[in-house]
Design a protein around this motif. Structure first.
Motif, PDB file in Angstrom:
ATOM      1  N   LEU A 180       0.838  -1.203   0.000  1.00  0.00           N
ATOM      2  CA  LEU A 180       0.000   0.000   0.000  1.00  0.00           C
ATOM      3  C   LEU A 180       0.879   1.262   0.000  1.00  0.00           C
ATOM      4  O   LEU A 180       0.645   2.212  -0.750  1.00  0.00           O
ATOM      5  CB  LEU A 180      -0.921  -0.020   1.227  1.00  0.00           C
ATOM      6  CG  LEU A 180      -2.067   0.987   1.267  1.00  0.00           C
ATOM      7  CD1 LEU A 180      -2.921   0.948   0.012  1.00  0.00           C
ATOM      8  CD2 LEU A 180      -2.939   0.729   2.503  1.00  0.00           C
ATOM      9  N   ILE A 181       1.913   1.234   0.837  1.00  0.00           N
ATOM     10  CA  ILE A 181       2.841   2.379   0.891  1.00  0.00           C
ATOM     11  C   ILE A 181       3.568   2.524  -0.454  1.00  0.00           C
ATOM     12  O   ILE A 181       3.730   3.640  -0.973  1.00  0.00           O
ATOM     13  CB  ILE A 181       3.877   2.185   2.030  1.00  0.00           C
ATOM     14  CG1 ILE A 181       3.177   2.176   3.392  1.00  0.00           C
ATOM     15  CG2 ILE A 181       4.945   3.268   1.982  1.00  0.00           C
ATOM     16  CD1 ILE A 181       2.544   3.477   3.795  1.00  0.00           C
ATOM     17  N   ASP A 182       3.985   1.407  -1.027  1.00  0.00           N
ATOM     18  CA  ASP A 182       4.686   1.464  -2.324  1.00  0.00           C
ATOM     19  C   ASP A 182       3.774   2.053  -3.398  1.00  0.00           C
ATOM     20  O   ASP A 182       4.197   2.868  -4.216  1.00  0.00           O
ATOM     21  CB  ASP A 182       5.139   0.066  -2.768  1.00  0.00           C
ATOM     22  CG  ASP A 182       6.325  -0.423  -1.951  1.00  0.00           C
ATOM     23  OD1 ASP A 182       6.897   0.394  -1.200  1.00  0.00           O
ATOM     24  OD2 ASP A 182       6.669  -1.618  -2.051  1.00  0.00           O
ATOM     25  N   PHE A 183       2.515   1.623  -3.377  1.00  0.00           N
ATOM     26  CA  PHE A 183       1.555   2.148  -4.365  1.00  0.00           C
ATOM     27  C   PHE A 183       1.428   3.659  -4.202  1.00  0.00           C
ATOM     28  O   PHE A 183       1.506   4.416  -5.177  1.00  0.00           O
ATOM     29  CB  PHE A 183       0.194   1.470  -4.167  1.00  0.00           C
ATOM     30  CG  PHE A 183      -0.872   1.987  -5.095  1.00  0.00           C
ATOM     31  CD1 PHE A 183      -1.047   1.442  -6.361  1.00  0.00           C
ATOM     32  CD2 PHE A 183      -1.700   3.039  -4.708  1.00  0.00           C
ATOM     33  CE1 PHE A 183      -2.017   1.936  -7.224  1.00  0.00           C
ATOM     34  CE2 PHE A 183      -2.672   3.541  -5.564  1.00  0.00           C
ATOM     35  CZ  PHE A 183      -2.835   2.976  -6.826  1.00  0.00           C
ATOM     36  N   HIS A 184       1.245   4.086  -2.974  1.00  0.00           N
ATOM     37  CA  HIS A 184       1.089   5.520  -2.701  1.00  0.00           C
ATOM     38  C   HIS A 184       2.345   6.294  -3.125  1.00  0.00           C
ATOM     39  O   HIS A 184       2.246   7.381  -3.693  1.00  0.00           O
ATOM     40  CB  HIS A 184       0.806   5.733  -1.211  1.00  0.00           C
ATOM     41  CG  HIS A 184       0.650   7.165  -0.832  1.00  0.00           C
ATOM     42  ND1 HIS A 184      -0.360   7.966  -1.322  1.00  0.00           N
ATOM     43  CD2 HIS A 184       1.407   7.964  -0.031  1.00  0.00           C
ATOM     44  CE1 HIS A 184      -0.232   9.182  -0.837  1.00  0.00           C
ATOM     45  NE2 HIS A 184       0.823   9.215  -0.050  1.00  0.00           N
ATOM     46  N   SER A 185       3.501   5.708  -2.865  1.00  0.00           N
ATOM     47  CA  SER A 185       4.758   6.382  -3.230  1.00  0.00           C
ATOM     48  C   SER A 185       4.825   6.621  -4.735  1.00  0.00           C
ATOM     49  O   SER A 185       5.282   7.669  -5.187  1.00  0.00           O
ATOM     50  CB  SER A 185       5.967   5.533  -2.815  1.00  0.00           C
ATOM     51  OG  SER A 185       5.951   5.344  -1.430  1.00  0.00           O
ATOM     52  N   ARG A 186       4.350   5.651  -5.499  1.00  0.00           N
ATOM     53  CA  ARG A 186       4.404   5.803  -6.962  1.00  0.00           C
ATOM     54  C   ARG A 186       3.491   6.923  -7.451  1.00  0.00           C
ATOM     55  O   ARG A 186       3.712   7.509  -8.495  1.00  0.00           O
ATOM     56  CB  ARG A 186       4.022   4.476  -7.649  1.00  0.00           C
ATOM     57  CG  ARG A 186       5.052   3.380  -7.492  1.00  0.00           C
ATOM     58  CD  ARG A 186       4.804   2.248  -8.468  1.00  0.00           C
ATOM     59  NE  ARG A 186       3.566   1.530  -8.224  1.00  0.00           N
ATOM     60  CZ  ARG A 186       3.409   0.563  -7.326  1.00  0.00           C
ATOM     61  NH1 ARG A 186       4.427   0.207  -6.573  1.00  0.00           N
ATOM     62  NH2 ARG A 186       2.259  -0.052  -7.177  1.00  0.00           N
ATOM     63  N   GLN A 187       2.436   7.202  -6.679  1.00  0.00           N
ATOM     64  CA  GLN A 187       1.474   8.243  -7.104  1.00  0.00           C
ATOM     65  C   GLN A 187       1.835   9.616  -6.531  1.00  0.00           C
ATOM     66  O   GLN A 187       1.114  10.580  -6.756  1.00  0.00           O
ATOM     67  CB  GLN A 187       0.040   7.896  -6.649  1.00  0.00           C
ATOM     68  CG  GLN A 187      -0.407   6.464  -6.836  1.00  0.00           C
ATOM     69  CD  GLN A 187      -0.188   5.934  -8.232  1.00  0.00           C
ATOM     70  OE1 GLN A 187      -0.262   6.675  -9.207  1.00  0.00           O
ATOM     71  NE2 GLN A 187       0.094   4.640  -8.343  1.00  0.00           N
ATOM     72  N   LYS A 188       2.958   9.693  -5.796  1.00  0.00           N
ATOM     73  CA  LYS A 188       3.236  10.903  -5.007  1.00  0.00           C
ATOM     74  C   LYS A 188       3.127  12.193  -5.836  1.00  0.00           C
ATOM     75  O   LYS A 188       2.359  13.098  -5.506  1.00  0.00           O
ATOM     76  CB  LYS A 188       4.620  10.803  -4.363  1.00  0.00           C
ATOM     77  CG  LYS A 188       5.019  12.086  -3.669  1.00  0.00           C
ATOM     78  CD  LYS A 188       6.352  11.985  -2.974  1.00  0.00           C
ATOM     79  CE  LYS A 188       6.759  13.371  -2.476  1.00  0.00           C
ATOM     80  NZ  LYS A 188       7.991  13.343  -1.709  1.00  0.00           N
TER      81      LYS A 188
END
Ligand code: SF4
Length: 316
Positions: A180-188
């Motif tokens: 979930l954190i990785d996904f969010h990081s990609r959308q930063k």
């Protein structure tokens, strides 16, 4: 990038299912987006058993809410049938990335559908019964009207959301806190560009995943907010802000001349001399050359939100 799956109002694909036996073939949809997407057609009016041709229907305002009725006889009411039909197809929407609906239709329209309320001139503030039901049950699903896709900024925004939705659906990042954190990081930076406040608040939402409701529930809440934020069309200044953030990564790796050329390209975009694609292409070039130094940048979806060949950033 994955191939998309989209639900579509059948008449937009050229199927002769309209009340008058005609269709509303949408060539950009079939010829351009169709290179990257498979379509799943739905015609709710045919789906509830109405014939072709048939008497047209319209939305009227009543004491019990908005109803979809025959134009010549308001006693013939299709509202419940259309709602039930929409509910019946919901399982077929579980593996799609978005829905393109026919504008202005009392069944399929997404907004500004004519709503008759007893006055001679209808107000244009209705929502088609079918699409309204879908929107209620599938928050977060990108839905767009055919007419709005001829606006470059709206089309770009919709396609971008389709690919974010596709990542979410296929990668299932709600399965673990790390994913979930990785996904969010990609959308930063994409999120920062669209809605700075939501960029902050969603970061806080995911800041502590240790003592929360189940990840799936939290993930769903996160995703609905994310998709809502991405609906906002970024202003030029918001895009420039993100470009400048990205430029900040290159302090060490680029020569003064290279940095100056990047700054110049951003200024040209800021002054509306070149489109957004110009500074982004230059940034991508340097990310490509120095990828090892910027693993965080390489994965940013703002750099590659959809297939380049769609050319959606050329006019914005
Ligand atoms: S607008 Fe919707 S209900 Fe009307 S013909 Fe097209 S798909 Fe069918």
């Amino acid at each position: 990038m994955n191939r998309l799956t989209l639900a579509v109002s059948s008449c937009l694909l050229g199927d002769s299912v309209r009340y008058n036996g005609g269709h509303k073939l949408h060539r950009w949809l079939t010829n351009t987006l169709g290179q990257y997407a498979d379509f799943r057609p739905f015609c709710p009016e045919v789906g509830i058993g109405l014939g072709i041709p048939r008497e047209p229907i319209r939305l009227i305002q009543t004491d019990t809410g908005t109803r979809a009725v025959n134009t010549t006889n308001a006693a013939v009411d299709h509202t419940e049938a259309l709602q039930h039909y929409a509910q019946s197809i919901l399982p077929q929407l579980d593996d799609i990335d978005g829905y393109v609906v026919m504008q202005g239709s009392p069944s399929c329209g997404m907004e500004r559908v004519k709503l008759y309320n007893g006055h001679a001139i209808p107000e244009k503030n209705g929502v088609g019964i079918h699409t309204q039901t879908v929107l209620q049950h599938r928050p977060g699903l990108p839905v767009e009207e055919s007419g709005r896709l001829s606006d470059a900024a709206l089309a770009e925004n919709f396609v971008q959301r389709l690919y974010v939705h596709n990542q979410w659906r296929t990668q299932q990042p709600w399965q673990s806190a790390k994913a979930l954190i990785d996904f969010h990081s990609r959308q930063k930076y994409l999120l920062m560009m669209h809605d700075y406040n939501r960029y902050k608040s969603l970061g806080r939402l995911l800041a502590d995943l240790s003592d929360r409701e189940s990840l799936a529930e939290l993930g769903q809440r996160y995703f609905i907010e994310l998709m809502d934020a991405l609906k906002k069309i970024p202003k030029r200044g918001q895009r420039v802000n993100v470009l400048q953030h990205l430029l900040g990564y290159f302090k060490q790796q680029l020569s003064d001349k290279e940095k100056a050329s990047l700054r110049h390209s951003i200024e040209q975009y800021q002054n509306a001399i070149v489109p957004f694609i110009v500074p982004i292409a230059l940034l991508k070039h340097y990310v490509f050359l120095h990828g090892d130094a910027f693993p965080y940048l390489v994965q940013q979806s703002v750099l590659d939100p959809y297939p380049e060949s769609l050319g959606l950033r050329n006019p914005i």
